[in-house]
Design an enzyme around this catalytic site. Structure first.
Site, PDB file in Angstrom:
ATOM      1  N   ARG A 189     -15.827  -2.357 -50.641  1.00  0.00           N
ATOM      2  CA  ARG A 189     -16.530  -1.468 -49.712  1.00  0.00           C
ATOM      3  C   ARG A 189     -16.588  -2.056 -48.305  1.00  0.00           C
ATOM      4  NH1 ARG A 189     -21.638  -1.494 -53.514  1.00  0.00           N
ATOM      5  NH2 ARG A 189     -19.857  -1.531 -54.920  1.00  0.00           N
ATOM      6  N   LYS A 231     -15.823 -13.809 -60.981  1.00  0.00           N
ATOM      7  CA  LYS A 231     -15.694 -12.982 -62.175  1.00  0.00           C
ATOM      8  C   LYS A 231     -15.522 -13.857 -63.420  1.00  0.00           C
ATOM      9  CE  LYS A 231     -13.392  -9.124 -59.814  1.00  0.00           C
ATOM     10  NZ  LYS A 231     -14.352  -8.058 -60.168  1.00  0.00           N
TER      11      LYS A 231
END
Length: 541
Positions: free
Chosen positions: A395, A321
């Site tokens: 996920r 990130k």
């Protein structure tokens, strides 16, 4: 009168002295100890958070009186409010001279011979959201005036609505009173918790037992929300998969919950490739934590699994990130903390439902052992995933947890909560959470629960034509496609791991779990605890 006594010191915060800065004092912490042991030692005493009793408040002990005023109040409204004539005249003078109209969120403070008075607007048609807002304003007023005994009069709230109003006001008071300053070495008097405050609710001729029940239920759920917020706010050097596991162990003992922990080695044997891949780059290895509330009588209803993503810190992995705001990635565990909050509330209320909290926890770190774009991993249900982005990690751990909850615990309904995608923030902002589901009835019940609790969710489609976004030339699917329908991609991916016949809903809470400054009663830079009240309403409706 009904009395809800609130301990204004957060019960899970380290005990500390609050000294007046004007007197030149500084507050010092207790003897230094490791951050991990500090959190372990300060697991909240959320049982009996409120002491509920019936009593009357005397004018001498009252430090603040609260009266709810309808918008555009007239003579008939004052007559129905059952206030004495002297008070009515005083309120009318104040309304005329200060242009107070009783609109929602409007407040006016005045002085009475018996103490201070807060006039608070209830609007024309008050609902639970307005009552919670009023509770937050009452808590702020009590703190400002250093009140110790607050009498909350029904005022112009309709008599039939008073039990529901008492429940919502209590919730607003508790949620608005939360603060997270346990790591500040100096706590100013202005921000320090006030002295113990007793909130007196007028019985208004109603059965005290029903009002006591309303206060008790609301207080217990709000305490569980605040516990979830307390955990969510903790920094990543304090809460990691290992310390979160230890906290859940202590919590399970205190609340009578069953606990099972699937450690890293066992997860690998069970082929939980998603959980193992995400967490293997950290020295704090991943785990699957299961908290189970299983009373002897469950009312004939099937087990419900609440699955919550608990990535205690997310660097993005090799798909790292940007540095800006990366510190906010401590909030990537909010879904898991909300699941823990639900289990706490269920245990405190002795809810007659079989509820399983499944919390996959990991740190997504950059390391030589970290998983890579291009890896293909085998999941718990034997499907394979082509890793295209290591920052689409949530996920992966949720998928293994969903499959395990259904196979090992027989859950027939699964609701997962996760700060999953930035796409849902783009679509819905910080007001609604995203909802995706394979069952219309379940989705509608969650929408209605969100409306009842101010935790709104908006349903997004899971049309089969979105599935092609996850196509991979080398595996059953990729973990992340392009930016098209990005929030829906997350739901489509998770649906691949829901067994046939299972009712499932996915709540993407990325936009609503983080701190917000404009919330009516969740103040300051604090996690919101989103999902606890919504799920509890769903389970008890």
């Amino acid at each position: 009168m009904l009395i809800a006594r609130q301990r204004r010191r957060e019960p899970f915060a380290p005990r500390r002295r609050h000294l007046k800065e004007s007197e030149g004092y500084e507050m010092k912490r207790r003897a230094a100890r490791s951050p991990h042991s500090a959190v372990m030692a300060e697991i909240p005493e959320i049982i009996n958070r409120y002491r509920i009793t019936t009593a009357a408040v005397t004018p001498e002990s009252q430090t603040l009186m609260v009266v709810a005023i309808s918008e555009g109040a007239g003579k008939a409204d004052f007559a129905a409010a059952a206030l004495d004539e002297a008070l009515i005249r005083h309120i009318q003078r104040e309304m005329a001279s200060h242009f107070f109209r009783g609109k929602p969120g409007e407040c006016h403070r005045t002085n009475l011979p018996t103490g201070r008075c807060l006039l608070i607007g209830a609007g024309k048609k008050p609902d639970a959201g307005i009552y919670r807002w009023m509770g937050g304003q009452i808590a702020a007023a009590a703190k400002d005036c250093q009140g110790t005994a607050v009498r909350i009069h029904r005022g112009m709230i309709p008599h039939a609505q008073w039990p529901a109003a008492v429940e919502a006001i209590t919730e607003g008071i508790e949620l608005a009173s939360f603060s997270f300053d346990v790591y500040k070495s100096i706590v100013k008097e202005a921000t320090a918790p006030a002295r113990a405050v007793t909130y007196h609710f007028a019985a208004e001729g109603l059965a005290t037992a029903s009002l006591n029940h309303a206060i008790h239920r609301s207080a217990q759920i709000a305490s569980a929300v605040n516990f979830a917020r307390h955990l969510a706010n903790q920094p990543p050097n304090v809460i990691n998969p290992s310390t979160l596991t230890a906290i859940c162990q202590t919590l399970a003992k205190r609340l009578g919950l069953k606990l099972r922990v699937v450690g890293y080695a066992e997860a690998a044997k069970l082929s939980m490739g998603g959980l193992c891949a995400v967490g293997k780059g950290s020295p704090n290895k991943p785990a699957l934590i299961i908290l189970e509330h299983k009373p002897s009588k469950v009312g004939g209803k099937d087990a419900v699994a609440i699955v919550g993503k608990a990535v205690t810190f997310d660097t993005g992995g090799i798909s790292i990130k940007p540095a800006a705001d990366m510190g906010a990635m401590k909030y990537d565990k909010c879904g898991g903390m909300a699941a823990i909050g639900v289990l706490c509330a269920a245990a405190l209320l002795k809810m007659p439902r079989h509820v399983i909290g499944v919390i996959p926890t990991a740190e997504n770190m950059v390391d030589g052992d970290a998983y890579r774009p291009g890896d293909i991993i085998h999941m718990y249900n034997n499907k394979t995933v082509d890793i295209t982005n290591t920052d689409a990690e949530g996920r992966l751990i949720l998928a293994d947890a969903i499959g395990y909850a259904c196979k090992a615990y027989g859950a027939k309904t699964v609701i997962d909560m996760a700060t999953l995608t930035g796409g849902v923030i783009t679509a819905l902002g910080g007001v609604y959470g995203g909802l995706m589901s394979n069952n219309d009835a379940l989705a509608q019940r969650l929408i209605e629960a969100g409306q009842a609790t101010d935790e709104w969710v908006w349903r997004l489609p899971l049309h089969e034509r979105y599935r092609k976004l996850l196509d991979s030339p080398h595996a059953d699917m990729v973990n992340s496609g392009n930016r098209e329908a990005h929030a829906i991609q997350g739901g489509m991916f998770l649906q691949e791991f829901v067994p046939d016949g299972i009712h499932w809903a996915h709540l993407d809470i990325a936009g609503v779990a983080h701190p917000r400054k404009d919330h009516r009663y969740l103040k300051g830079e604090q996690a919101s605890g989103f999902g606890v009240r919504l799920i509890m309403h769903y389970l008890t409706a």
